[in-house]
Design an enzyme around this catalytic site. Sequence first.
Site, PDB file in Angstrom:
ATOM      1  N   ASP A  47       0.842  -1.198   0.000  1.00 49.48           N
ATOM      2  CA  ASP A  47       0.000   0.000   0.000  1.00 49.48           C
ATOM      3  C   ASP A  47       0.878   1.249   0.000  1.00 49.48           C
ATOM      4  O   ASP A  47       1.578   1.526   0.964  1.00 49.48           O
ATOM      5  CB  ASP A  47      -0.878  -0.015   1.261  1.00 49.48           C
ATOM      6  CG  ASP A  47      -1.836   1.167   1.293  1.00 49.48           C
ATOM      7  OD1 ASP A  47      -2.836   1.115   0.563  1.00 49.48           O
ATOM      8  OD2 ASP A  47      -1.577   2.137   2.034  1.00 49.48           O
ATOM      9  N   TYR A  52       2.983   9.642  -0.077  1.00 42.77           N
ATOM     10  CA  TYR A  52       4.037   8.991   0.742  1.00 42.77           C
ATOM     11  C   TYR A  52       5.425   9.229   0.135  1.00 42.77           C
ATOM     12  O   TYR A  52       6.423   8.946   0.772  1.00 42.77           O
ATOM     13  CB  TYR A  52       3.791   7.483   0.868  1.00 42.77           C
ATOM     14  CG  TYR A  52       2.475   7.084   1.497  1.00 42.77           C
ATOM     15  CD1 TYR A  52       1.636   8.020   2.098  1.00 42.77           C
ATOM     16  CD2 TYR A  52       2.054   5.756   1.477  1.00 42.77           C
ATOM     17  CE1 TYR A  52       0.423   7.641   2.658  1.00 42.77           C
ATOM     18  CE2 TYR A  52       0.842   5.372   2.051  1.00 42.77           C
ATOM     19  CZ  TYR A  52       0.033   6.325   2.622  1.00 42.77           C
ATOM     20  OH  TYR A  52      -1.163   5.943   3.178  1.00 42.77           O
ATOM     21  N   LYS A  77      -2.587   5.891  -4.360  1.00 43.48           N
ATOM     22  CA  LYS A  77      -3.740   6.755  -4.071  1.00 43.48           C
ATOM     23  C   LYS A  77      -3.545   8.127  -4.717  1.00 43.48           C
ATOM     24  O   LYS A  77      -2.435   8.679  -4.682  1.00 43.48           O
ATOM     25  CB  LYS A  77      -3.912   6.934  -2.557  1.00 43.48           C
ATOM     26  CG  LYS A  77      -3.862   5.628  -1.766  1.00 43.48           C
ATOM     27  CD  LYS A  77      -4.177   5.808  -0.301  1.00 43.48           C
ATOM     28  CE  LYS A  77      -3.851   4.567   0.491  1.00 43.48           C
ATOM     29  NZ  LYS A  77      -2.428   4.420   0.843  1.00 43.48           N
ATOM     30  N   HIS A 110      -7.512   9.254  -2.189  1.00 45.04           N
ATOM     31  CA  HIS A 110      -6.919   9.192  -0.840  1.00 45.04           C
ATOM     32  C   HIS A 110      -7.851   9.746   0.239  1.00 45.04           C
ATOM     33  O   HIS A 110      -8.019   9.140   1.299  1.00 45.04           O
ATOM     34  CB  HIS A 110      -5.585   9.949  -0.844  1.00 45.04           C
ATOM     35  CG  HIS A 110      -4.642   9.525   0.223  1.00 45.04           C
ATOM     36  ND1 HIS A 110      -3.278   9.574   0.082  1.00 45.04           N
ATOM     37  CD2 HIS A 110      -4.840   9.054   1.475  1.00 45.04           C
ATOM     38  CE1 HIS A 110      -2.700   9.144   1.190  1.00 45.04           C
ATOM     39  NE2 HIS A 110      -3.633   8.831   2.050  1.00 45.04           N
TER      40      HIS A 110
HETATM   41  N1  LIG Z   1      -5.515   5.970   3.656  1.00 43.97           N
HETATM   42  C1  LIG Z   1      -5.015   6.756   4.578  1.00 43.97           C
HETATM   43  O1  LIG Z   1      -5.450   7.907   4.758  1.00 43.97           O
HETATM   44  C2  LIG Z   1      -3.895   6.248   5.426  1.00 43.97           C
HETATM   45  C3  LIG Z   1      -3.494   6.966   6.550  1.00 43.97           C
HETATM   46  C4  LIG Z   1      -2.460   6.440   7.350  1.00 43.97           C
HETATM   47  C5  LIG Z   1      -1.871   5.222   6.998  1.00 43.97           C
HETATM   48  N2  LIG Z   1      -2.270   4.551   5.865  1.00 43.97           N
HETATM   49  C6  LIG Z   1      -1.659   3.254   5.482  1.00 43.97           C
HETATM   50  O2  LIG Z   1      -1.759   2.347   6.578  1.00 43.97           O
HETATM   51  C7  LIG Z   1      -0.459   1.812   6.858  1.00 43.97           C
HETATM   52  C8  LIG Z   1      -0.310   1.442   8.305  1.00 43.97           C
HETATM   53  O3  LIG Z   1      -0.672   2.492   9.157  1.00 43.97           O
HETATM   54  P1  LIG Z   1       0.319   3.119  10.245  1.00 43.97           P
HETATM   55  O4  LIG Z   1       1.722   2.955   9.804  1.00 43.97           O
HETATM   56  O5  LIG Z   1      -0.219   4.472  10.546  1.00 43.97           O
HETATM   57  O6  LIG Z   1       0.011   2.270  11.557  1.00 43.97           O
HETATM   58  P2  LIG Z   1       0.207   0.771  12.095  1.00 43.97           P
HETATM   59  O7  LIG Z   1       0.563  -0.160  10.997  1.00 43.97           O
HETATM   60  O8  LIG Z   1      -1.011   0.503  12.901  1.00 43.97           O
HETATM   61  O9  LIG Z   1       1.397   0.942  13.110  1.00 43.97           O
HETATM   62  C9  LIG Z   1       2.722   1.051  12.715  1.00 43.97           C
HETATM   63  C10 LIG Z   1       3.564   1.138  13.988  1.00 43.97           C
HETATM   64  O10 LIG Z   1       3.443  -0.108  14.717  1.00 43.97           O
HETATM   65  C11 LIG Z   1       4.738  -0.644  14.942  1.00 43.97           C
HETATM   66  N3  LIG Z   1       4.603  -2.124  14.826  1.00 43.97           N
HETATM   67  C12 LIG Z   1       4.432  -2.835  13.689  1.00 43.97           C
HETATM   68  N4  LIG Z   1       4.334  -4.150  13.966  1.00 43.97           N
HETATM   69  C13 LIG Z   1       4.467  -4.275  15.314  1.00 43.97           C
HETATM   70  C14 LIG Z   1       4.473  -5.382  16.184  1.00 43.97           C
HETATM   71  N5  LIG Z   1       4.311  -6.643  15.734  1.00 43.97           N
HETATM   72  N6  LIG Z   1       4.622  -5.153  17.515  1.00 43.97           N
HETATM   73  C15 LIG Z   1       4.785  -3.890  17.974  1.00 43.97           C
HETATM   74  N7  LIG Z   1       4.780  -2.801  17.205  1.00 43.97           N
HETATM   75  C16 LIG Z   1       4.636  -2.981  15.868  1.00 43.97           C
HETATM   76  C17 LIG Z   1       5.632  -0.050  13.882  1.00 43.97           C
HETATM   77  O11 LIG Z   1       6.955   0.060  14.342  1.00 43.97           O
HETATM   78  P3  LIG Z   1       8.234  -0.563  13.516  1.00 43.97           P
HETATM   79  O12 LIG Z   1       8.151  -0.047  12.115  1.00 43.97           O
HETATM   80  O13 LIG Z   1       9.389  -0.013  14.269  1.00 43.97           O
HETATM   81  O14 LIG Z   1       8.101  -2.048  13.629  1.00 43.97           O
HETATM   82  C18 LIG Z   1       5.020   1.335  13.693  1.00 43.97           C
HETATM   83  O15 LIG Z   1       5.506   2.234  14.686  1.00 43.97           O
HETATM   84  C19 LIG Z   1       0.485   2.932   6.394  1.00 43.97           C
HETATM   85  O16 LIG Z   1       1.800   2.457   6.216  1.00 43.97           O
HETATM   86  C20 LIG Z   1      -0.193   3.340   5.113  1.00 43.97           C
HETATM   87  O17 LIG Z   1       0.130   2.428   4.079  1.00 43.97           O
HETATM   88  C21 LIG Z   1      -3.278   5.045   5.098  1.00 43.97           C
END
Ligand SMILES: NC(=O)c1ccc[n+]([C@@H]2O[C@H](COP(=O)([O-])OP(=O)(O)OC[C@H]3O[C@@H](n4cnc5c(N)ncnc54)[C@H](OP(=O)(O)O)[C@@H]3O)[C@@H](O)[C@H]2O)c1
Length: 280
Positions: A47, A52, A77, A110
């Site tokens: 994704d 990004y 997006k 997006h």
């Molecule tokens: N459509 C939208 O508007 C929108 C908005 C925001 C995000 N997104 C998408 O959603 C994706 C994910 O969202 P996000 O990055 O905000 O949040 P997330 O995936 O919920 O959380 C990521 C965080 O969790 C940590 N983490 C990952 N696996 C873990 C585990 N097994 N145990 C403990 N901690 C862990 C990561 O740290 P480490 O990297 O250090 O492991 C990072 O700090 C984004 O990358 C993007 O592609 C879309």
Amino acid sequence: MDLDVPRYELNDGTTLPVIGFGTYPLRGQEGTEAIRSALEAGYRLLDTAVNYRNETEVGEALRQSGLAREEVQITTKIPGRHHEHDLAVQSVEESLQRLGLDYLDLCLIHWPNPSVGKYVEAWRALVALRDRGLVRSVGVSNFTGQHLEDIIDATGVTPAVNQIELHPYFPQVRMREVNASLGIQTESWSPLGKRSAPFDEGPVAGAAQAHGVTPAQVVLRWQLQVGSLPLPKSATPERQQQNLDVFGFELKDSEVEAITGLGQPDGRLFGGDPDTHEEM
Ligand SMILES: NC(=O)c1ccc[n+]([C@@H]2O[C@H](COP(=O)([O-])OP(=O)(O)OC[C@H]3O[C@@H](n4cnc5c(N)ncnc54)[C@H](OP(=O)(O)O)[C@@H]3O)[C@@H](O)[C@H]2O)c1
């Protein structure tokens, strides 16, 4: 590694793995390595987004992985500043150039940016891009029921996917129902609750202990059992593998309900509000 992750069938007849890899904010050489390592761990859905600024890295990681193009599905997006028809078309063409690909598996709007009011125009452009074969599936992100109704009424085309913020503190019960009633697959951004992970909460920590898994695995398993498609991001190979390893246990209905019960009365405390948030 090919883990043979199960798949969801979309309303346009295509399928997606039930878990994908979130790539924000992975950039530069380190970003490319992290994305390549996710592919090595078995992720087959990546994704990304214009905003990004890592589409080049995603394309490079795919090439470095040695996987065939058709083995991996790529989502990008269209940003808010590209909602006008011609800008949306150009946006996707430029995304394809940065990715080094000749088609996208899935392209989303997006954010709806309702104050600008051009999301219907962007949707028409996406449908035209699908008809040209540049995009296999079309969808949206951060759309409410009203935004969905507007684009479906205008075009007769229902998005395949609506990607929304969804995690135990913001379980999106109502939006999941809206999406399901329209045949739209819900995807979860911040699926682990990035800003405020619920790992120490009783229902999550208790289920982790009961099933011999980590709290993150419990949260991702909960995502699957409520029917969503989570997009966890991790920069570390060990967590990337852990986050895909959620098929060897099942939460009881009572555990799923208790985790959903962590939802805050004002979920908007955690999410961007689609009616007011503007993502340019
Ligand atoms: N459509 C939208 O508007 C929108 C908005 C925001 C995000 N997104 C998408 O959603 C994706 C994910 O969202 P996000 O990055 O905000 O949040 P997330 O995936 O919920 O959380 C990521 C965080 O969790 C940590 N983490 C990952 N696996 C873990 C585990 N097994 N145990 C403990 N901690 C862990 C990561 O740290 P480490 O990297 O250090 O492991 C990072 O700090 C984004 O990358 C993007 O592609 C879309």
